[in-house]
Write an enzyme that holds these catalytic residues in place. Structure first.
Site, mmCIF file in Angstrom:
data_model
loop_
_atom_site.group_PDB
_atom_site.id
_atom_site.type_symbol
_atom_site.label_atom_id
_atom_site.label_comp_id
_atom_site.label_asym_id
_atom_site.label_seq_id
_atom_site.Cartn_x
_atom_site.Cartn_y
_atom_site.Cartn_z
ATOM 1 N N SER A 253 32.244 32.249 45.482
ATOM 2 C CA SER A 253 32.871 33.292 45.450
ATOM 3 C C SER A 253 33.138 33.589 43.889
ATOM 4 O O SER A 253 33.235 34.947 43.513
ATOM 5 C CB SER A 253 33.955 33.481 46.155
ATOM 6 N N LYS B 35 38.978 35.512 37.060
ATOM 7 C CA LYS B 35 38.456 35.960 38.315
ATOM 8 C C LYS B 35 39.517 36.858 38.866
ATOM 9 O O LYS B 35 40.413 36.639 39.088
ATOM 10 C CB LYS B 35 38.317 34.805 39.061
ATOM 11 N N SER C 115 32.897 27.541 45.896
ATOM 12 C CA SER C 115 33.315 28.740 45.051
ATOM 13 C C SER C 115 32.888 28.700 43.490
ATOM 14 O O SER C 115 32.652 29.610 42.828
ATOM 15 C CB SER C 115 34.166 29.570 45.445
#
Length: 479
Positions: free
Chosen positions: A161, A86, A185
């Protein structure tokens, strides 16, 4: 995209490792297939910020040489597996943008502990995945990288997210991915993308230097199978010198489990306050029937929580957010997502007394959950109240409704953040079905405090009874 490439790209990590060891598959062959698929699929989805394809091929060749040796005892646990990291997680020397123009050229001087462990375990970082600016949202779009789309239906969000990670795993652009979870997330995109996402309990996995001692935020795995999540989690977890809150005792998730017959499962469809989309409710009930068929005792329980949970979680989240990022507001305000600006300004205004009230509320939530766990082995509820939201969903809307009930347009459509406040709970989101839009739905398996193994045990049994990893979005495949 050929069918043979697609089959390789959707292979589980555990199967890939077995084939590597038998030399029926090369890490180079797998990486080349993953790269081809990423080049074809990502233009539709926009889940990738940076790629490292040339370097990844060279590292895959090194892994191939290791598997070619007669003595394979010194192989690393993730040797040769493609891994998406990420773009919110620091990687030393590599641009890490946090989805923000502010950091478009930022190169950290260190690597986040869990990321470091994954790379040192032999995984090969071939891409970075998108995130909303500073990972604030349950959707995935940012001023820097634009909109990320759901591979099952590109008119919908993959969630956030860790939305880029969820989309990349679902689209076959990686075998493994990592995420962070401060309010859902990991689990929100896991549900919306039809994959597995695990939020470990506080202290199980080390945090990074920017969030020391933060109880609601966790690093965790995002994969297509439960066994792959266990493979990653066993690498990511354990005491780390950079995080004094990591636990001394390391829990290793086994490769096989006892059956789940006679385990006691509590379920709540709405935790006492969420309106739930009928399709989500239907798929959740169907999943509960699977556990009944497995021999579990399944009972509905009343969780008398309320929207106060969201208010208190927001107080904590906004305060954390402002502490980390408010310093950038004066100079970069007009380069930032307007919702991020509002979050930072609200967070700056919270008083210490409000934060202590959050702790008092967490104590009340604990009492409710402890009563459930005194009688049951786990709690099951939906992950998201709706399968997902459209990519043009207005997070600033004051008129967003689910089943006629007005809810917060940014944070009111997922049932995840209560279990960030209940930070000692291990929680896994697994697929529960599909909606009429084609977007997947998911359930959360919420374990007793620090009882990671039973969460994996139940998820593994459920997956065996209702496997999902062979079902995938059809984007550019020539089948």
């Amino acid at each position: 995209m050929t069918k043979s490439d697609a089959e390789l790209c959707y292979m589980s990590a555990t199967t890939a490792i077995q084939k590597f060891k038998k030399r029926t598959l090369s890490p180079v062959e797998l990486m080349e297939s993953i790269i081809r698929r990423t080049e074809e699929e990502n233009p539709q989805i926009n889940a990738i910020t940076y790629n490292f394809f040339d370097r990844a091929i060279e590292e895959a060749k090194e892994s191939e040489n290791k598997y070619a040796k007669k003595n394979q005892n010194d192989l690393l646990p993730l040797e040769g597996l493609p891994l998406a990291i990420k773009d919110f997680h620091p990687v030393k020397g590599e641009i890490t943008t946090f989805g923000s123009h502010i950091f478009k050229d930022f190169r950290p001087e260190y690597t986040a502990p869990t990321v470091d462990r994954l790379l040192k375990a032999g995984a090969i970082m071939h891409v970075r995945t998108t995130t909303p600016e500073f990972a604030y949202s349950g959707q995935c779009h940012s001023p820097l990288w634009g909109i990320t789309r759901n591979p099952w239906n590109t008119d919908y969000s993959p969630g956030g997210s860790s939305g880029g990670a969820g989309a990349a795993v679902a689209a076959g652009m990686t075998i493994l991915a990592d995420g962070t979870d401060g309010g859902g997330s990991i689990r929100i995109p896991a549900s919306a993308c039809g994959i597995v996402g695990f939020k470990p309990p506080f202290g199980r996995n080390p945090l990074d230097r920017d969030h020391p001692g933060e109880s609601i935020l966790k690093y965790g795995p995002m994969t297509r199978t439960v066994s792959d999540a266990a493979l990653m989690q066993n690498v990511m977890s354990g005491m780390h010198p950079e995080d004094r809150y990591t636990l001394d005792a390391k829990v290793n998730i086994p490769t096989s489990f006892e059956n789940v017959k006679d385990m006691k499962i509590a379920y709540s469809m709405n935790l006492g306050y969420f309106p739930i989309d009928p399709e989500v409710e239907k798929s959740t009930k169907s999943s509960l029937d699977v556990f009944r068929d497995l021999g579990c005792k399944v009972d509905e329980v009343k969780i008398n929580w309320s929207w106060d949970n969201l208010s208190y979680w927001l107080t904590h989240w906004e305060s954390l957010f402002a502490t980390v990022a408010y310093q950038y507001l004066p100079k970069f305000k007009y380069d930032m997502d307007p919702i991020v600006v509002n979050l930072l300004e609200r967070g700056r205004r919270h008083a210490a007394t409000e934060l202590y009230q959050v702790n008092l509320h967490r104590g009340e939530m604990h009492n409710t959950l402890s009563n459930v766990f005194s009688k049951y082995d786990c709690l099951i509820c939906p992950t998201n109240a709706v399968p997902s939201v459209p990519i043009d969903h207005d997070q600033s809307s004051n008129d967003f409704k689910i089943e006629g009930q007005r809810v917060d347009a940014t944070y009111g459509w997922f049932l995840t953040n209560p279990f960030n406040l209940m930070s000692q709970t291990p929680v896994m989101s697994v697929p529960s079905g599909f909606s009429s839009s084609g977007v997947p739905t998911g359930i959360q398996i919420v374990g007793r405090y620090y009882d990671d193994i039973n969460v994996f045990r139940l998820a593994s049994a459920y997956e065996t009874f209702r496997p999902w990893h062979d079902v995938r979005p059809r984007l550019n495949e020539n089948n």
